[in-house]
Design a protein around this motif. Structure first.
Motif, short mmCIF file in Angstrom:
data_model
loop_
_atom_site.label_atom_id
_atom_site.label_comp_id
_atom_site.label_asym_id
_atom_site.label_seq_id
_atom_site.Cartn_x
_atom_site.Cartn_y
_atom_site.Cartn_z
N HIS A 64 0.87 -1.48 -0.59
CA HIS A 64 -0.06 -0.10 -0.02
C HIS A 64 0.63 1.05 0.31
CE1 HIS A 64 -3.09 -3.24 1.48
NE2 HIS A 64 -3.41 -2.60 0.37
N LYS A 66 3.26 4.43 -0.65
CA LYS A 66 1.90 5.78 -1.79
C LYS A 66 4.11 6.09 -2.14
CE LYS A 66 -2.33 6.44 -1.08
NZ LYS A 66 -2.41 6.66 0.23
N GLN A 67 3.50 7.11 -4.02
CA GLN A 67 4.94 7.41 -4.07
C GLN A 67 5.18 8.54 -3.70
OE1 GLN A 67 3.38 9.04 -7.95
NE2 GLN A 67 5.77 9.57 -8.24
N THR A 69 6.94 8.07 -0.52
CA THR A 69 6.75 7.83 1.22
C THR A 69 8.86 7.54 1.16
OG1 THR A 69 4.89 6.90 0.25
CG2 THR A 69 6.31 6.55 2.62
N GLN A 99 5.03 9.81 5.42
CA GLN A 99 3.91 9.76 4.36
C GLN A 99 4.41 10.53 3.29
OE1 GLN A 99 2.24 7.04 4.94
NE2 GLN A 99 1.87 6.26 6.69
N GLU A 101 1.39 11.85 0.62
CA GLU A 101 0.06 11.08 -0.15
C GLU A 101 -0.36 12.80 -1.15
OE1 GLU A 101 -3.31 9.60 0.41
OE2 GLU A 101 -1.78 9.14 2.49
N ASP A 102 -0.33 11.69 -2.18
CA ASP A 102 -0.70 12.79 -3.95
C ASP A 102 -0.15 13.61 -3.76
OD1 ASP A 102 -3.58 11.80 -3.31
OD2 ASP A 102 -4.04 13.96 -1.74
N TYR A 103 1.45 12.96 -4.16
CA TYR A 103 2.12 13.46 -4.41
C TYR A 103 2.04 13.36 -6.20
CZ TYR A 103 7.53 13.65 -6.93
OH TYR A 103 8.41 14.28 -6.94
N THR A 106 2.78 12.10 -10.90
CA THR A 106 2.55 10.82 -11.18
C THR A 106 3.18 10.51 -12.05
OG1 THR A 106 0.44 11.80 -12.77
CG2 THR A 106 -0.10 11.15 -10.23
#
Ligand code: 4AD
Ligand code: MG
Length: 432
Positions: A64, A66-67, A69, A99, A101-103, A106
């Motif tokens: 799980h 995220k990009q 992290t 953490q 979030e929403d980098y 994409t």
């Protein structure tokens, strides 16, 4: 954290369990296996998390993630011949540090504007990484070359009161009660240095209020400006070509991986280490252009289509010698046999990258320089200190200026010069 190793060192740890601090560029795979694409600044490597071999909680974290992290990963280094790097990690444990979030950047395609709005993050990506690593090599090779050739580095000031390259592209700065400008060249300080140390170079940021949008112009760029006392132009040209060749060779020696990331063929670069580079005169250049139906008359400066055409006639950088006096700076030495040209040379890079070096022998005649300064509409009083160099033990001397980002753009094969500097400044970019 003394037990951390860096990705570039992992080949030394084949078969061993190691711990790395890294960012997750991307996660691929699903279900029973997850591939984490890691980077730590020293390199890029994949970590493989397989469900069957990991405790459930560990696999869940990996699956799980995220990009961008940041994580500590622990695992065994093993060979992977299908991977560019050749090594990967079989993940045993993963611990999230920061953490993400929403980098914003994409894996999908993004426009250039967006990427440069986010340059502070975009620097983390493959292409900027490779280019800035090559920039680093070129900077190191510059220091090495000049150190090895008996030059002393003289740092020129950035706040100045004069405009040796003309007054049309100056950034004014309030300097208490005086008018100052951001430096457009370190050359005159280099000339003073050359009279003290013989061979010197300045290397610093220079500023030009370029109002045009081109692929080759920054408003803030780094320039390397060597200046050599007791030296005529011929010998200066030899130093210039040896210097360029040494830069290209350093990139070939140290950046094969980065060239590959950029799809830049090392074979193309190898040609550029072969000396000498061809030399043509401005007169010959005009003839060549006229034959190719360019609308240009003797006396005019070259624009980028002309430079590109000329450079394309050679497979190495080419020197164009002795430009018309009227299009060049006032300090350039008059030609001994002709009144209409100066002893100057621009070095044009192949493949359409344009001028990478501008240089000349310097005129040593006090009265002539005063006259030329006036013709430029400038006040000789501003240059009193510079003219002292002609009053007290003037000697023949030559120098040149190399635009660092121009060279990087060429060597890395980029479309646009903004790629060649960490935080570019152009007509419409002051942020980030
Ligand atoms: O030809 P330029 O203007 O020469 C000088 O400034 C001299 N004072 C150099 C010297 O003899 N010491 O600029 C030198 C080089 C150019 O060949 C180009 O590579 C680079 O600086 N350059 C720029 N690079 C990026 N953006 C700009 N706006 C540039 N203007 C010049
Ligand atoms: Mg120039």
């Amino acid at each position: 954290m003394t037990d951390l190793i860096r990705i570039e060192d992992t080949p030394k740890y084949l078969g061993q369990t190691v711990k790395i601090g890294a960012w997750v560029r991307q996660k691929r795979g699903s279900g029973k296996i997850a591939f984490l694409q890691l980077r730590d600044g020293s390199g890029f490597m994949q970590a493989v998390a397989s469900e069957s071999e990991l405790p459930e909680e560990v696999f869940k974290v990996a699956e799980h993630i995220k990009q961008e992290t940041s994580v500590y990963v622990t695992g065994v280094i093993q060979e992977n011949p299908r991977d560019d790097f050749g090594f990967e990690m079989a993940l045993k444990d993963i611990e999230v540090v920061g953490q993400s979030e929403d980098y914003p950047i994409t894996p999908k395609e993004h426009g250039t504007e967006f990427l440069f709005e986010n340059r502070h993050l975009y620097l983390r990506h493959l292409k900027p990484y490779a280019i800035i690593k090559i920039r680093n090599t070129i900077i190191k090779a510059t220091y090495d070359f000049f150190y090895d050739n008996g030059f002393t580095k003289i740092d020129a000031p950035i706040l100045t009161g004069s405009a040796p390259e003309g007054t049309s592209e100056l950034f004014p700065v309030e300097y208490f009660e005086q008018q100052a400008y951001l430096s457009q060249t370190g050359q005159f300080y280099g000339e003073a240095g050359a009279m003290a140390f013989g061979r010197v170079y300045t290397f610093g940021p220079t500023f030009r209020a370029e109002k045009s949008k081109t692929r080759r112009h920054l408003t803030e760029f780094w320039m390397i400006e060597p200046e050599m006392a007791w030296m005529h132009q011929d010998e200066s040209l030899e130093i210039q070509e040896r210097y360029i060749s040494s830069l290209v060779q350093a990139v070939l020696d140290n950046n094969q991986a980065e060239l590959k990331m950029l799809d830049r063929d090392p074979k193309t670069l190898e040609k550029y280490t072969q000396l000498p580079y061809p030399r043509i005169s401005y007169d010959e250049a005009i003839e060549m252009l006229k034959k190719a139906d360019f609308e240009i008359e003797w006396g005019e400066d070259f624009g980028s289509p002309e430079e590109t055409y000329l450079a394309n006639q050679f497979d190495k950088p080419v020197f164009v010698l002795n430009y018309p006096k009227a299009v060049k700076a006032f300090y350039m030495k008059r030609h001994p046999d002709r009144d209409d040209v100066v002893v100057s040379a621009d070095l044009l890079a192949p493949e359409g990258y344009g001028e990478i070096i501008g240089g000349s022998e310097r005129d040593t005649d006090l009265d002539y320089l005063v006259e030329r300064i006036k013709q430029e509409g400038q006040d000789p009083a501003t240059y009193e200190w510079y003219l002292d160099l002609r009053r007290y033990g003037s000697v023949p001397h030559s120098g040149f200026g190399l635009g660092l980002e121009r060279v990087i753009t060429w060597v890395t094969g980029q479309e646009h010069i903004r790629e060649a500097i960490p935080f570019p400044r152009t007509l419409n970019r002051l942020w980030p």
